[in-house]
Write a protein that holds these residues in place. Sequence first.
Motif, PDB file in Angstrom:
ATOM      1  N   SER A 251       0.831  -1.204   0.000  1.00 55.31           N
ATOM      2  CA  SER A 251       0.000   0.000   0.000  1.00 55.31           C
ATOM      3  C   SER A 251       0.866   1.255   0.000  1.00 55.31           C
ATOM      4  CB  SER A 251      -0.920  -0.010   1.223  1.00 55.31           C
ATOM      5  OG  SER A 251      -1.671   1.183   1.296  1.00 55.31           O
ATOM      6  N   LEU A 252       1.931   1.268   0.803  1.00 60.63           N
ATOM      7  CA  LEU A 252       2.821   2.429   0.855  1.00 60.63           C
ATOM      8  C   LEU A 252       3.578   2.607  -0.458  1.00 60.63           C
ATOM      9  CD1 LEU A 252       4.420   2.352   4.427  1.00 60.63           C
ATOM     10  CD2 LEU A 252       2.956   4.127   3.450  1.00 60.63           C
ATOM     11  N   GLU A 253       4.037   1.500  -1.041  1.00 60.08           N
ATOM     12  CA  GLU A 253       4.734   1.597  -2.331  1.00 60.08           C
ATOM     13  C   GLU A 253       3.825   2.246  -3.370  1.00 60.08           C
ATOM     14  OE1 GLU A 253       7.681  -2.319  -2.220  1.00 60.08           O
ATOM     15  OE2 GLU A 253       5.643  -2.494  -2.977  1.00 60.08           O
ATOM     16  N   LYS A 254       2.578   1.822  -3.388  1.00 54.21           N
ATOM     17  CA  LYS A 254       1.632   2.378  -4.351  1.00 54.21           C
ATOM     18  C   LYS A 254       1.399   3.857  -4.094  1.00 54.21           C
ATOM     19  CE  LYS A 254      -3.022   1.641  -6.211  1.00 54.21           C
ATOM     20  NZ  LYS A 254      -4.265   0.818  -6.130  1.00 54.21           N
ATOM     21  N   GLU A 255       1.203   4.223  -2.814  1.00 57.43           N
ATOM     22  CA  GLU A 255       0.963   5.631  -2.465  1.00 57.43           C
ATOM     23  C   GLU A 255       2.159   6.496  -2.819  1.00 57.43           C
ATOM     24  OE1 GLU A 255      -0.228   8.343   1.451  1.00 57.43           O
ATOM     25  OE2 GLU A 255      -0.168   6.155   1.586  1.00 57.43           O
ATOM     26  N   ALA A 256       3.370   5.958  -2.634  1.00 54.40           N
ATOM     27  CA  ALA A 256       4.582   6.725  -2.898  1.00 54.40           C
ATOM     28  C   ALA A 256       4.986   6.695  -4.367  1.00 54.40           C
ATOM     29  CB  ALA A 256       5.723   6.189  -2.042  1.00 54.40           C
ATOM     30  N   GLY A 257       4.308   5.868  -5.162  1.00 55.01           N
ATOM     31  CA  GLY A 257       4.660   5.765  -6.572  1.00 55.01           C
ATOM     32  C   GLY A 257       5.980   5.054  -6.800  1.00 55.01           C
ATOM     33  N   ILE A 258       6.310   4.128  -5.901  1.00 50.21           N
ATOM     34  CA  ILE A 258       7.563   3.376  -5.979  1.00 50.21           C
ATOM     35  C   ILE A 258       7.266   1.962  -6.452  1.00 50.21           C
ATOM     36  CG2 ILE A 258       9.431   2.364  -4.597  1.00 50.21           C
ATOM     37  CD1 ILE A 258       9.359   4.836  -2.869  1.00 50.21           C
ATOM     38  N   ALA A 259       8.055   1.496  -7.396  1.00 50.42           N
ATOM     39  CA  ALA A 259       7.839   0.150  -7.932  1.00 50.42           C
ATOM     40  C   ALA A 259       8.016  -0.895  -6.843  1.00 50.42           C
ATOM     41  CB  ALA A 259       8.815  -0.111  -9.079  1.00 50.42           C
ATOM     42  N   GLY A 260       7.158  -1.893  -6.861  1.00 49.36           N
ATOM     43  CA  GLY A 260       7.271  -2.978  -5.904  1.00 49.36           C
ATOM     44  C   GLY A 260       8.570  -3.738  -6.091  1.00 49.36           C
ATOM     45  N   ASP A 261       9.251  -4.003  -5.003  1.00 46.52           N
ATOM     46  CA  ASP A 261      10.548  -4.665  -5.080  1.00 46.52           C
ATOM     47  C   ASP A 261      10.484  -5.992  -4.326  1.00 46.52           C
ATOM     48  OD1 ASP A 261      13.713  -4.060  -5.553  1.00 46.52           O
ATOM     49  OD2 ASP A 261      13.363  -5.226  -3.735  1.00 46.52           O
ATOM     50  N   PRO A 262      10.872  -7.113  -4.957  1.00 41.19           N
ATOM     51  CA  PRO A 262      10.697  -8.416  -4.315  1.00 41.19           C
ATOM     52  C   PRO A 262      11.573  -8.628  -3.084  1.00 41.19           C
ATOM     53  CG  PRO A 262      11.862  -8.640  -6.399  1.00 41.19           C
ATOM     54  CD  PRO A 262      11.363  -7.237  -6.341  1.00 41.19           C
ATOM     55  N   ILE A 263      12.782  -8.089  -3.057  1.00 45.10           N
ATOM     56  CA  ILE A 263      13.633  -8.261  -1.877  1.00 45.10           C
ATOM     57  C   ILE A 263      13.063  -7.481  -0.707  1.00 45.10           C
ATOM     58  CG2 ILE A 263      15.922  -7.846  -0.901  1.00 45.10           C
ATOM     59  CD1 ILE A 263      15.854 -10.170  -2.844  1.00 45.10           C
ATOM     60  N   ARG A 264      12.620  -6.275  -0.960  1.00 47.99           N
ATOM     61  CA  ARG A 264      11.985  -5.478   0.098  1.00 47.99           C
ATOM     62  C   ARG A 264      10.726  -6.182   0.602  1.00 47.99           C
ATOM     63  NH1 ARG A 264      10.115  -1.024  -2.686  1.00 47.99           N
ATOM     64  NH2 ARG A 264      12.258  -0.233  -2.757  1.00 47.99           N
ATOM     65  N   ARG A 265       9.964  -6.753  -0.307  1.00 47.92           N
ATOM     66  CA  ARG A 265       8.731  -7.437   0.091  1.00 47.92           C
ATOM     67  C   ARG A 265       9.027  -8.728   0.843  1.00 47.92           C
ATOM     68  NH1 ARG A 265       4.598  -6.391  -5.069  1.00 47.92           N
ATOM     69  NH2 ARG A 265       4.481  -4.128  -4.794  1.00 47.92           N
TER      70      ARG A 265
END
Length: 403
Positions: A251-265
């Motif tokens: 949700s935060l990635e989407k709000e910030a306009g940052i691409a989803g990252d698998p390592i972070r996830r």
Amino acid sequence: MERLILPQAAWRDRAGLAALCDALGAAQGDARFVGGAVRDTLLELPVQDIDIATRLTPETVLQRLKDADIRAVPTGLAHGTITAVLPDGPVEVTTLRRDIATDGRHATIAFTDDWKDDAARRDFTINALYADPLTGALFDYFGGLDDLAARQVRFIGDPLQRIAEDHLRILRFFRFLARFGDVADPAGIAACTARANDLMALSRERIADELLKLLRVPGAATIVPMMIDNGILAPVLPEITSANRLIRLISLEKEAGIAGDPIRRLAALLTNQPALGEAIGARLKLSIANRKRLMLALDSTPPANPRALAYRIGVEGAIDRLLLHGAAKNAIEQLGLLSNWGPPRLPISGGVLVERGIDRGPDVARTLRQIEDQWVAENFPDDARLTSIIDAAVDQALRATRN
């Protein structure tokens, strides 16, 4: 009944593709597009990889491509796969196959000229769609078109048998569900749940590759909780017990306009223990860089100054920490400070300090570190302020030496 036709798409006009299809006997019905390119075109998604299935034997394919002056690389000759190198990228050409024997990791195959036999050995109905390269006519042997329309991911035939053939299909089922599915096939979920322990027979590299692909897609926020609830990951990653932080992160990635990252996830699925990040990274045979990144991400020290943090651990690491550990509102604001910003280099070297009278060795290193710490703490001030910081540090070091 009117036959369905594959819509026109940009990838079908790639340089050299028509010549390749001609060489493979498309006009005689010997070659068809298959798999992802067909599926994604029907879903109006961009197509990256093109696969062609053919009734021709691998040896015939090699000869045909040679005669057509198309470069061919025998990337998987034993399994019938040859890569045709075209100007706009490679195309995989694979002879129709049927399975003779499987053990969950590898398959012994035989070549065939029967399109349905080839379709029957594939994993999901939506991946077993073929299209004539010339007319675009679609061929569907197991109801894949209806499943695609319903956004349902469904195994071909008996789900337990498909999983017995290749255990990785458990993770692929959920990845495809995360990417394409709105409808969860109950039989598929039940089979994956019943056979989850089969994942233990797979190499950790294969598990990591499939899991990171799954975590990359937005639908992971819905599908990973389902996997946890059904005990899918427990045999290989028992440390993952909750998806709450993953849902918040996406949700935060989407709000910030940052691409989803698998390592972070992946980090979001673990508890805040850097040592655990190292252990999981090692278990999954991740790169040294990604293991270090997991460790840094799982350090829950509250990030105060985002640019100072980025200077110390890199912009990527700082973004991970802000999204995983920062307060939601503050995290979005602080991420803005890193947008289009790169950590500067400290514009002074130890040689300058030696020229100003500080002895080489520990004194220089200590003074340089003091200057750097102050410069970072003051958010990288201009040259005039840096000069003042240097002067003060040098004076302090020289006084200490005299005393």
